[in-house]
Write an enzyme that holds these catalytic residues in place. Structure first.
Site, PDB file in Angstrom:
ATOM      1  N   THR A 108       0.819  -1.211   0.000  1.00  0.00           N
ATOM      2  CA  THR A 108       0.000   0.000   0.000  1.00  0.00           C
ATOM      3  C   THR A 108       0.848   1.253   0.000  1.00  0.00           C
ATOM      4  O   THR A 108       0.514   2.250  -0.645  1.00  0.00           O
ATOM      5  CB  THR A 108      -0.944  -0.002   1.219  1.00  0.00           C
ATOM      6  OG1 THR A 108      -1.840  -1.115   1.107  1.00  0.00           O
ATOM      7  CG2 THR A 108      -1.756   1.280   1.298  1.00  0.00           C
ATOM      8  N   THR A 152       1.148  -4.307   4.365  1.00  0.00           N
ATOM      9  CA  THR A 152       0.860  -4.556   5.778  1.00  0.00           C
ATOM     10  C   THR A 152       0.277  -5.938   6.053  1.00  0.00           C
ATOM     11  O   THR A 152       0.272  -6.379   7.197  1.00  0.00           O
ATOM     12  CB  THR A 152      -0.101  -3.491   6.340  1.00  0.00           C
ATOM     13  OG1 THR A 152      -1.320  -3.507   5.584  1.00  0.00           O
ATOM     14  CG2 THR A 152       0.528  -2.115   6.290  1.00  0.00           C
TER      15      THR A 152
END
Length: 332
Positions: free
Chosen positions: A13, A97
């Site tokens: 991300t 993540t």
């Protein structure tokens, strides 16, 4: 003179670009390419205010696909960076993540360099309104360059908090404060005026461990059997049929599974498979009860299932002895 910090970008991300500034959830389908390390450093010129950041090329790997080959490549790349630049103050790794905590712990157990390694990511893509990508990256660089970061093993930095790789876990799908250390809390904080540490982990980590990925072609297969009300032994039997050398039982708190699972796992332990009782609770030790010991089970201390799996796989690369594996779990 500003410290020199290497930045390895693996995608995720933090390197993603959505369809627009309000795209914080569907950016993976935007069609926009991920930023490589050099592009991400260029996107946040504020990095130059805190360090000389050296972008290091690396493949953009979706974090659900990251496993042993990526960990091995990162360990070797860190070796190379330190060997080529003796003045390097630290290394930052950008990561998705989803599996960030697993990569951080794998590196914590296997990296062989003495400079700090800090793993960071983001909850919102770099293109989003109020993205956390830039500040997380800046603070990770500041942390990696800080002298107090040495000797702490691999660290994780998001949301201004410095966490130990062994303890931290992702606790929320979308909130900024997702990475937490449930049992013991953060090691420190990266604030606007300074980076501050408040405690040091006692358990050893990189580079002072017996585990070395660099000479391995693969890790032994270790699977996780997740307990739930009514779970039978189907998953356990499937893992054994697939060749599992170890099974982590992610059981109910404080550490037990259904009778059907227990029976299958006890049989597996008696046949030589390493069976370790963990808990799905996400916090707290699993106690080595008489029932577990008599069944031949070991316990995972306070590691969560995904980290216990990594440590057991690494332990099996150096020993098959149950007592030695128990000692490893009590040590690392």
């Amino acid at each position: 003179m500003k410290p020199r910090v290497a930045f390895i970008g693996t995608g995720g991300t933090i390197a993603s670009q959505g369809a627009g500034p309000l795209d914080t959830t569907n950016y993976g389908s935007s069609g926009n390419p991920q930023l490589d390390a050099a592009q991400l450093v260029a996107r946040f010129p504020e990095l130059a205010e805190v360090a000389e950041v050296i972008p290091v090329p690396f493949s953009a790997v979706p974090s659900p696909q990251i496993q042993f080959p990526t960990w091995k490549a990162l360990v070797s790349l860190c070796d190379q960076l330190v060997a080529e630049d003796p003045d390097l103050a630290g290394i930052v790794i950008g990561h998705g993540t989803a599996t960030l905590e697993e990569t951080a712990y794998a590196l914590h157990l296997t990296a062989k360099v003495r400079v700090p390694i800090v793993v960071t990511g983001a909850q919102r893509p770099s293109s989003a309104l109020s993205t956390d990508a830039g500040l997380n990256l800046v603070n990770a660089v500041r942390t990696a360059a800080h002298p107090d970061a040495r000797g702490l093993g691999v660290l994780v930095l998001l949301n201004d908090e410095i966490q130990a790789a062994r303890e931290v876990t992702k606790t929320s799908t979308g909130r900024m404060q997702t990475f937490r250390s449930p049992d013991f809390g953060a090691l420190g904080q990266a604030d606007g005026d300074s980076v501050n540490f408040y405690r040091r982990p006692i358990r050893p980590g990189a580079p002072d461990t017996p585990f070395d990925l660099r000479a391995l072609d693969a890790l032994p297969r270790v699977d996780i059997a997740y307990s739930y009300a009514g779970a039978d032994a189907t998953a356990v039997r499937a893992f054994l049929a697939a060749g599992a050398k170890g099974i982590i039982s992610a059981g109910f708190a404080p550490g037990f599974c259904t009778p059907e699972e227990f029976s299958a796992l006890r049989e597996a332990a008696s046949s030589g498979t390493i069976v370790m009782q963990c808990t799905r609770a996400g916090s707290g030790r699993v106690f080595p009860t008489t029932k577990l010991r008599e069944a031949g089970f070991l316990t995972t201390d306070n590691l969560n299932p995904q980290k216990a799996r990594i440590l057991l796989a690494l332990a099996l690369t150096v020993t098959q002895d149950r007592d030695e594996i128990a000692r490893i779990f009590a040590t690392y």
